[in-house]
Design a protein around this motif. Structure first.
Motif, mmCIF file in Angstrom:
data_model
loop_
_atom_site.group_PDB
_atom_site.id
_atom_site.type_symbol
_atom_site.label_atom_id
_atom_site.label_comp_id
_atom_site.label_asym_id
_atom_site.label_seq_id
_atom_site.Cartn_x
_atom_site.Cartn_y
_atom_site.Cartn_z
ATOM 1 N N SER A 128 0.812 -1.220 0.000
ATOM 2 C CA SER A 128 0.000 0.000 0.000
ATOM 3 C C SER A 128 0.843 1.267 0.000
ATOM 4 C CB SER A 128 -0.955 0.013 1.187
ATOM 5 O OG SER A 128 -0.215 -0.012 2.390
ATOM 6 N N ARG A 129 2.066 1.198 0.550
ATOM 7 C CA ARG A 129 2.932 2.382 0.622
ATOM 8 C C ARG A 129 4.328 2.053 0.103
ATOM 9 N NH1 ARG A 129 1.707 5.466 6.117
ATOM 10 N NH2 ARG A 129 -0.559 5.396 6.042
ATOM 11 N N VAL A 130 4.924 3.013 -0.612
ATOM 12 C CA VAL A 130 6.302 2.880 -1.082
ATOM 13 C C VAL A 130 7.052 4.167 -0.762
ATOM 14 C CG1 VAL A 130 5.867 1.211 -2.919
ATOM 15 C CG2 VAL A 130 5.673 3.632 -3.412
ATOM 16 N N THR A 131 8.377 4.066 -0.651
ATOM 17 C CA THR A 131 9.218 5.218 -0.339
ATOM 18 C C THR A 131 10.095 5.544 -1.538
ATOM 19 O OG1 THR A 131 9.248 4.551 1.984
ATOM 20 C CG2 THR A 131 10.925 6.114 1.277
ATOM 21 N N PHE A 132 10.100 6.816 -1.924
ATOM 22 C CA PHE A 132 10.921 7.294 -3.036
ATOM 23 C C PHE A 132 11.607 8.587 -2.634
ATOM 24 C CE2 PHE A 132 8.249 4.544 -5.660
ATOM 25 C CZ PHE A 132 9.177 4.044 -6.546
ATOM 26 N N THR A 177 0.365 3.905 -3.021
ATOM 27 C CA THR A 177 0.413 3.334 -4.373
ATOM 28 C C THR A 177 -0.946 3.304 -5.058
ATOM 29 O OG1 THR A 177 0.193 1.098 -3.481
ATOM 30 C CG2 THR A 177 2.418 1.888 -3.942
ATOM 31 N N GLU A 178 -2.015 3.305 -4.312
ATOM 32 C CA GLU A 178 -3.352 3.223 -4.900
ATOM 33 C C GLU A 178 -3.637 4.399 -5.832
ATOM 34 O OE1 GLU A 178 -7.851 3.411 -3.223
ATOM 35 O OE2 GLU A 178 -6.456 2.109 -2.164
ATOM 36 N N ASP A 179 -3.270 5.618 -5.406
ATOM 37 C CA ASP A 179 -3.554 6.793 -6.231
ATOM 38 C C ASP A 179 -2.355 7.721 -6.428
ATOM 39 O OD1 ASP A 179 -3.440 7.728 -3.667
ATOM 40 O OD2 ASP A 179 -5.442 8.608 -3.650
ATOM 41 N N GLY A 180 -1.182 7.359 -5.894
ATOM 42 C CA GLY A 180 0.027 8.149 -6.108
ATOM 43 C C GLY A 180 0.074 9.452 -5.341
ATOM 44 N N THR A 181 -0.543 9.491 -4.167
ATOM 45 C CA THR A 181 -0.539 10.718 -3.376
ATOM 46 C C THR A 181 0.514 10.675 -2.270
ATOM 47 O OG1 THR A 181 -2.269 9.822 -1.932
ATOM 48 C CG2 THR A 181 -2.986 11.201 -3.764
ATOM 49 N N TYR A 182 0.992 11.864 -1.907
ATOM 50 C CA TYR A 182 1.980 12.043 -0.828
ATOM 51 C C TYR A 182 1.311 11.748 0.515
ATOM 52 C CZ TYR A 182 4.627 14.738 2.628
ATOM 53 O OH TYR A 182 5.293 15.133 3.750
ATOM 54 N N ILE A 183 2.026 11.008 1.391
ATOM 55 C CA ILE A 183 1.502 10.730 2.732
ATOM 56 C C ILE A 183 2.322 11.485 3.779
ATOM 57 C CG2 ILE A 183 1.089 8.981 4.473
ATOM 58 C CD1 ILE A 183 0.633 6.992 2.241
ATOM 59 N N GLU A 184 3.641 11.234 3.779
ATOM 60 C CA GLU A 184 4.505 11.834 4.792
ATOM 61 C C GLU A 184 5.965 11.724 4.367
ATOM 62 O OE1 GLU A 184 3.915 9.433 8.279
ATOM 63 O OE2 GLU A 184 4.738 7.655 7.325
ATOM 64 N N ARG A 185 6.846 12.375 5.141
ATOM 65 C CA ARG A 185 8.269 12.187 4.943
ATOM 66 C C ARG A 185 8.649 10.822 5.475
ATOM 67 N NH1 ARG A 185 11.415 17.641 6.803
ATOM 68 N NH2 ARG A 185 9.440 18.464 7.433
ATOM 69 N N ALA A 186 9.615 10.188 4.813
ATOM 70 C CA ALA A 186 10.072 8.868 5.275
ATOM 71 C C ALA A 186 10.803 9.021 6.596
ATOM 72 C CB ALA A 186 10.977 8.248 4.233
ATOM 73 N N LYS A 187 10.653 8.036 7.457
ATOM 74 C CA LYS A 187 11.243 8.096 8.794
ATOM 75 C C LYS A 187 12.667 7.535 8.831
ATOM 76 C CE LYS A 187 6.966 8.450 11.256
ATOM 77 N NZ LYS A 187 6.339 9.199 10.260
ATOM 78 N N ASP A 188 13.174 7.039 7.678
ATOM 79 C CA ASP A 188 14.522 6.440 7.681
ATOM 80 C C ASP A 188 15.609 7.452 7.422
ATOM 81 O OD1 ASP A 188 13.918 6.924 5.050
ATOM 82 O OD2 ASP A 188 14.124 4.848 4.406
#
Length: 188
Positions: A128-132, A177-188
């Motif tokens: 459901s989520r990917v990091t780029f 990934t469902e609609d390509g919208t921004y969620i948050e900054r990656a925590k890594d």
């Protein structure tokens, strides 16, 4: 196996008159008056034709037996998208029409769920989520509020997304990934 039409979700495979269809969207409609219905938009697996069907939510629909397993994405070439089963290292080539719009979110080694019917891949489900990482974006404008405005950004995979104004190039972000919208900054 017969199931209620209202229980079908995206990615499910339906057998109608001997032909297999993969569900693209499923919506349960409950009008104020009348019988609730389930509206399904589907793609015929054999030739890619899209169809739309409507059933009463209590009607029984024939669901095809599909083997859903985790596969790791390896690479893409002229044949298609290559995936490997991490348990027995078998490789499967998934055609481009099955991957569809999900191709831009694939990353090396990413674990996806492939649906196979008699050994042939018919559907794919991404995490459901990917990091780029953001490759380029406009600089932040002073006195711009973060809550109401977004700016365009280009990711390292070439996809365009809208991000808040405080996000700069080089920042890693999480995308739905469902609609390509921004969620948050990656925590890594």
């Amino acid at each position: 196996m017969k199931v209620a039409a209202s229980s079908l979700r995206k990615g499910a495979v339906v057998d109608m008159e001997g032909r297999l269809y993969v569900v693209l969207t499923a919506e349960n409609i409950h009008p104020g008056k009348g019988t609730p219905v389930t509206q399904l938009n589907m793609r015929r697996i054999s030739d890619g034709v899209k169809v739309s069907e409507r059933w009463r939510t209590t009607e029984q629909v024939e669901r095809a037996f599909v083997d859903d397993r985790d596969y790791n994405f390896l690479y893409n070439d002229g044949e298609g998208y290559h995936f490997m089963n991490p348990e027995n290292f078998d490789q499967v080539v998934v055609p481009e029409d099955v991957v569809g719009d999900n191709a831009s979110w694939l990353q090396d080694g990413m674990t996806c769920i492939l649906s196979l019917h008699e050994g042939v891949p018919i559907a794919m489900q991404l995490p459901s989520r990917v990091t780029f990482e953001i490759a380029e974006t406009e600089p932040a404008v002073k006195n711009q509020t973060a809550s109401s405005s977004y700016k365009p950004a280009i990711l390292t995979n070439g996809a365009r997304v809208m991000v808040p104004p405080y996000i700069a190039a080089g920042t890693r972000i999480v995308i739905l990934t469902e609609d390509g919208t921004y969620i948050e900054r990656a925590k890594d």
